[in-house]
Design an enzyme around this catalytic site. Structure first.
Site, PDB file in Angstrom:
ATOM      1  N   ILE A 241     -14.862  17.283   4.645  1.00 20.21           N
ATOM      2  CA  ILE A 241     -13.696  17.812   5.347  1.00 20.21           C
ATOM      3  C   ILE A 241     -12.557  16.799   5.231  1.00 20.21           C
ATOM      4  O   ILE A 241     -12.736  15.617   5.539  1.00 20.21           O
ATOM      5  CB  ILE A 241     -14.032  18.096   6.825  1.00 20.21           C
TER       6      ILE A 241
ATOM      7  N   HIS B 258      -9.778   9.101   1.632  1.00 25.75           N
ATOM      8  CA  HIS B 258     -11.238   9.047   1.497  1.00 25.75           C
ATOM      9  C   HIS B 258     -11.799  10.367   0.966  1.00 25.75           C
ATOM     10  O   HIS B 258     -12.680  10.393   0.114  1.00 25.75           O
ATOM     11  CB  HIS B 258     -11.860   8.699   2.862  1.00 25.75           C
TER      12      HIS B 258
ATOM     13  N   PHE C 290     -23.346  22.697  -7.748  1.00 26.72           N
ATOM     14  CA  PHE C 290     -22.397  22.099  -6.814  1.00 26.72           C
ATOM     15  C   PHE C 290     -22.254  23.001  -5.593  1.00 26.72           C
ATOM     16  O   PHE C 290     -21.420  23.902  -5.554  1.00 26.72           O
ATOM     17  CB  PHE C 290     -21.043  21.904  -7.514  1.00 26.72           C
TER      18      PHE C 290
END
Length: 158
Positions: A85, A91, A116
């Site tokens: 998220i 990051h 994936f």
């Protein structure tokens, strides 16, 4: 965009061995996806003993675990499940990008399909929508993709 199911083959998981690798980070979301993947496995008549589940700390660790499992030779396909998220720092971009790259590399390097099944979303509401089995059901979709790719890989060897 929705996947065109009209051209999808009839899937049958009998005789296949699949590994699910699930990140513990964002475990509520990933747990929903894991449950959906297990339900899809049962619906496709996969043998309970032929579906293994492995846990890793987060999405960044998924490629390492998937590559190791692929190299062990015990799986016809591997599904990486995680949820990243976006936050207030870059990051997200590093984790999401390297996770995707690493999973693709693991599959190409080993010849074992690595799917994936990692959500990359802006917020928790988007994650909930995609993980919910009654809505987008991305865990179930990832398992179906693994079965389809395992069949393709098996048939291309014959």
């Amino acid at each position: 965009m929705k996947l065109d199911r009209a051209s999808a083959p009839t899937l049958d998981a009998r005789g296949l061995r699949v590994a699910l690798v699930a990140a513990r980070f964002n475990d509520v979301i990933v747990g929903q996806m894991l449950a959906s993947a297990r339900a899809a496995w049962a619906r496709l008549q996969g043998d309970d003993a032929a579906l293994t589940v492995h846990h890793v700390p987060g999405a960044f660790e998924l490629p390492f675990a998937c590559r190791k499992l692929a190299l062990a030779g015990d799986c016809d396909a591997i599904v990486a499940l995680g949820c990243i998220i976006r936050g207030d720092t870059p990051h997200f971009d590093y984790v999401a990008g390297e996770c995707a790259r690493g999973l693709m590399h693991a599959g190409l390097e080993t010849g074992v399909p690595v799917i994936f099944g990692v959500l990359t979303v802006e917020n928790e509401a988007q994650a909930q929508e995609r993980a919910d089995p009654s809505r987008m059901n991305k865990g179930g979709e990832a398992l179906e993709a693994a079965v389809e790719m395992a069949i393709l890989a098996r048939d291309s060897r014959e």
